[in-house]
Structures are given as structure tokens and as C-alpha cells.
Design a protein around this motif. Structure first.
Motif, PDB file in Angstrom:
ATOM      1  N   SER A  67     -23.744  11.297  75.766  1.00 56.11           N
ATOM      2  CA  SER A  67     -22.796  11.723  76.786  1.00 56.11           C
ATOM      3  C   SER A  67     -22.715  13.239  76.826  1.00 56.11           C
ATOM      4  O   SER A  67     -22.931  13.922  75.821  1.00 56.11           O
ATOM      5  N   LEU A  68     -22.408  13.752  77.972  1.00 52.46           N
ATOM      6  CA  LEU A  68     -22.285  15.194  78.162  1.00 52.46           C
ATOM      7  C   LEU A  68     -21.105  15.740  77.375  1.00 52.46           C
ATOM      8  O   LEU A  68     -21.176  16.824  76.786  1.00 52.46           O
ATOM      9  N   ARG A  69     -20.021  14.969  77.286  1.00 53.36           N
ATOM     10  CA  ARG A  69     -18.830  15.408  76.576  1.00 53.36           C
ATOM     11  C   ARG A  69     -19.111  15.564  75.074  1.00 53.36           C
ATOM     12  O   ARG A  69     -18.711  16.537  74.448  1.00 53.36           O
ATOM     13  N   GLN A  70     -19.834  14.613  74.487  1.00 54.37           N
ATOM     14  CA  GLN A  70     -20.170  14.712  73.071  1.00 54.37           C
ATOM     15  C   GLN A  70     -21.153  15.850  72.809  1.00 54.37           C
ATOM     16  O   GLN A  70     -21.057  16.544  71.796  1.00 54.37           O
ATOM     17  N   LEU A  90     -21.375  18.679  74.558  1.00 50.26           N
ATOM     18  CA  LEU A  90     -20.632  19.935  74.637  1.00 50.26           C
ATOM     19  C   LEU A  90     -19.722  20.130  73.432  1.00 50.26           C
ATOM     20  O   LEU A  90     -19.556  21.251  72.941  1.00 50.26           O
ATOM     21  N   ARG A  91     -19.150  19.044  72.919  1.00 52.49           N
ATOM     22  CA  ARG A  91     -18.316  19.135  71.721  1.00 52.49           C
ATOM     23  C   ARG A  91     -19.158  19.575  70.521  1.00 52.49           C
ATOM     24  O   ARG A  91     -18.722  20.400  69.720  1.00 52.49           O
ATOM     25  N   ARG A 141     -19.995  23.250  70.937  1.00 54.22           N
ATOM     26  CA  ARG A 141     -18.809  24.052  70.628  1.00 54.22           C
ATOM     27  C   ARG A 141     -18.581  24.116  69.117  1.00 54.22           C
ATOM     28  O   ARG A 141     -18.239  25.168  68.568  1.00 54.22           O
TER      29      ARG A 141
END
Length: 80
Positions: A4-7, A9-10, A13
Motif C-alpha cells: 500500500s502507498l500509505r505503508q 510512505l510511513r 518517513r
């Protein structure tokens, strides 16, 4: 396998924050090292300082002559 894109990016970060904290920690330790170490580590000693390693024995010492290996082992044993 789905990423997933969210994971992603996390994770990126996390890597950036981790690298920043490592960089900050390194510079804090470098400042502490500059504060605790003497100004000139290799200056000639003054006062009651003596040479640690001498090529000749003191006259009238009464001790047996030590070999180079024994003197080096004694030097490292004292931790100087």
C-alpha cells in the motif's frame, strides 16, 4: 503481493526520521568529544611527566632487564 502507498510512505518517513536522529546523535557525541578531549593531544608533556618507553634501563635499578616484549606487555597490562 500488494504494497500500500500509505505503508510505503510511513516506512520512508521512518527511515528519514531515523537517519536524522542518527545524524543529530553523531554531532552531539562529536561536540562532547571536542569538549572532553585536550586541546593538543600530542604536545610535549611538562612538569613531572616521564617517558613511558625508554631504550635504556636506569642505573642501579636492581631489577633484571626486561625484553622489549615484556616491557610492551607490561605497558598494555597497566592500560596506559
Amino acid at each position: 503481493m500488494i504494497i500500500s502507498l500509505r505503508q510505503g510512505l510511513r516506512f520512508i518517513r521512518f527511515i528519514i526520521v531515523f537517519a536524522g536522529l542518527v545524524y543529530l546523535f553523531y554531532h552531539v557525541l562529536d561536540l562532547f568529544n571536542g569538549w572532553i578531549s585536550p586541546v593538543d593531544q600530542y604536545q610535549m608533556p611538562t612538569g613531572n611527566a616521564v617517558k613511558v618507553f625508554q631504550e635504556t634501563d636506569w642505573p642501579g635499578n636492581g631489577e633484571a632487564r626486561l625484553t622489549l616484549a615484556e616491557r610492551l606487555r607490561l605497558f598494555y597490562w597497566y592500560g596506559e
